[in-house]
Design a protein around this motif. Structure first.
Motif, PDB file in Angstrom:
ATOM      1  N   ALA A 166      52.967  31.917  67.380  1.00 24.15           N
ATOM      2  CA  ALA A 166      52.559  33.180  67.187  1.00 24.15           C
ATOM      3  C   ALA A 166      51.028  33.850  67.270  1.00 24.15           C
ATOM      4  N   VAL A 167      50.139  32.859  67.442  1.00 21.38           N
ATOM      5  CA  VAL A 167      48.999  33.399  67.752  1.00 21.38           C
ATOM      6  C   VAL A 167      48.716  33.801  69.276  1.00 21.38           C
ATOM      7  N   LEU A 168      49.432  33.074  70.049  1.00 21.31           N
ATOM      8  CA  LEU A 168      49.503  33.504  71.548  1.00 21.31           C
ATOM      9  C   LEU A 168      50.272  34.653  71.937  1.00 21.31           C
ATOM     10  N   PHE A 169      51.283  34.842  71.211  1.00 19.25           N
ATOM     11  CA  PHE A 169      52.244  36.033  71.466  1.00 19.25           C
ATOM     12  C   PHE A 169      51.558  37.179  70.648  1.00 19.25           C
ATOM     13  N   ALA A 170      51.076  37.143  69.610  1.00 22.18           N
ATOM     14  CA  ALA A 170      50.252  38.274  69.101  1.00 22.18           C
ATOM     15  C   ALA A 170      49.212  38.913  69.699  1.00 22.18           C
ATOM     16  N   SER A 171      48.434  37.746  70.360  1.00 18.40           N
ATOM     17  CA  SER A 171      47.197  38.240  71.230  1.00 18.40           C
ATOM     18  C   SER A 171      47.787  38.920  72.423  1.00 18.40           C
ATOM     19  N   GLY A 172      48.572  38.217  73.154  1.00 18.74           N
ATOM     20  CA  GLY A 172      49.076  38.881  74.574  1.00 18.74           C
ATOM     21  C   GLY A 172      47.826  38.275  75.642  1.00 18.74           C
ATOM     22  N   ASP A 173      46.693  38.125  75.411  1.00 21.05           N
ATOM     23  CA  ASP A 173      45.641  37.786  76.248  1.00 21.05           C
ATOM     24  C   ASP A 173      45.393  36.070  76.001  1.00 21.05           C
ATOM     25  N   PRO A 174      44.564  35.690  77.054  1.00 19.27           N
ATOM     26  CA  PRO A 174      44.300  34.104  76.895  1.00 19.27           C
ATOM     27  C   PRO A 174      43.472  33.992  75.588  1.00 19.27           C
ATOM     28  N   VAL A 175      43.865  32.834  75.052  1.00 20.65           N
ATOM     29  CA  VAL A 175      43.165  32.679  73.613  1.00 20.65           C
ATOM     30  C   VAL A 175      42.512  31.130  73.905  1.00 20.65           C
ATOM     31  N   GLU A 176      41.154  31.115  73.519  1.00 22.12           N
ATOM     32  CA  GLU A 176      40.475  29.759  73.894  1.00 22.12           C
ATOM     33  C   GLU A 176      41.148  28.627  72.727  1.00 22.12           C
ATOM     34  N   THR A 177      41.206  27.347  73.334  1.00 18.92           N
ATOM     35  CA  THR A 177      41.786  26.385  72.618  1.00 18.92           C
ATOM     36  C   THR A 177      40.892  26.133  71.478  1.00 18.92           C
TER      37      THR A 177
END
Length: 191
Positions: free
Chosen positions: A12-23
């Motif tokens: 959900a976090v990755l989908f909502a962001s759309g951009d790369p997210v740091e681990t």
């Protein structure tokens, strides 16, 4: 947090962001150790690489991003083109009118006039080529101002913004001079 719930939260976090997210940021959000989150991301990455999924989980240095698989690029592109060519909603027409009559304006101005969040509507109008960035204002925060484009004029059959119809007064009435100007045949003198 249970592993399945953790994977769902990460997704959900990755989908909502759309951009790369740091681990590390993902680990902080789901309240798990970074090493465990990294292992979960690797498991998810393997699952997305299955043939039946249209998505990929891409690792970019210390970040992850949810993306579409390259073999679906043409379908995604076609869908995005169809989306660009859809008719304007009432909200989009309202935002477009606010920008056209008051340009250049900030998104905050549009939202103040409408009374609701208009960020996505402004972005959609930019995507459709009807509105463009007009620079940044020289005030704190340096907000972006927006104006209409030549595409706006072309789509609405105008040569210039001077051809915009007059706005009614606060009672919803046009001024007499404006009404006479609109109804007089070309070349005929007005009183």
């Amino acid at each position: 947090m249970e592993i399945n719930n953790a994977c769902g939260a990460i997704e959900a976090v990755l989908f909502a962001s759309g951009d790369p997210v740091e681990t590390a940021k993902i680990a902080q959000a789901v309240e798990l150790e970074e090493a465990l989150v990294y292992k979960l991301l690797q498991t998810m990455k393997d699952r997305y690489e299955q043939e039946s999924s249209g998505l990929l989980l891409v690792e970019l240095e210390d970040s992850f991003q949810l993306c579409t698989k390259p073999e679906y690029a043409s379908v995604v592109k076609q869908t995005m083109e169809l989306r660009r060519n859809t008719p304007l909603s009432n909200a989009a027409m309202e935002v477009l009118a606010i920008i056209a009559y008051n340009q250049p304006v900030t998104r905050a101005f549009v939202e103040q006039v409408r009374g609701v969040d208009s960020s996505q509507t402004v972005l959609n109008l930019v995507e459709k080529g009807l509105v463009e960035e007009a620079g940044r204002l020289d005030i704190p925060g340096r907000p972006i101002s927006y104006r209409t484009t030549q595409g706006f004029l072309r789509n609405f059959g105008m040569k210039s913004l001077e051809e915009l119809p007059p706005l009614p007064d606060e009672d919803g009435q046009l001024l007499l001079d404006e009404a006479v100007r609109e109804t007089s045949p070309p070349g005929e003198e007005q009183l």
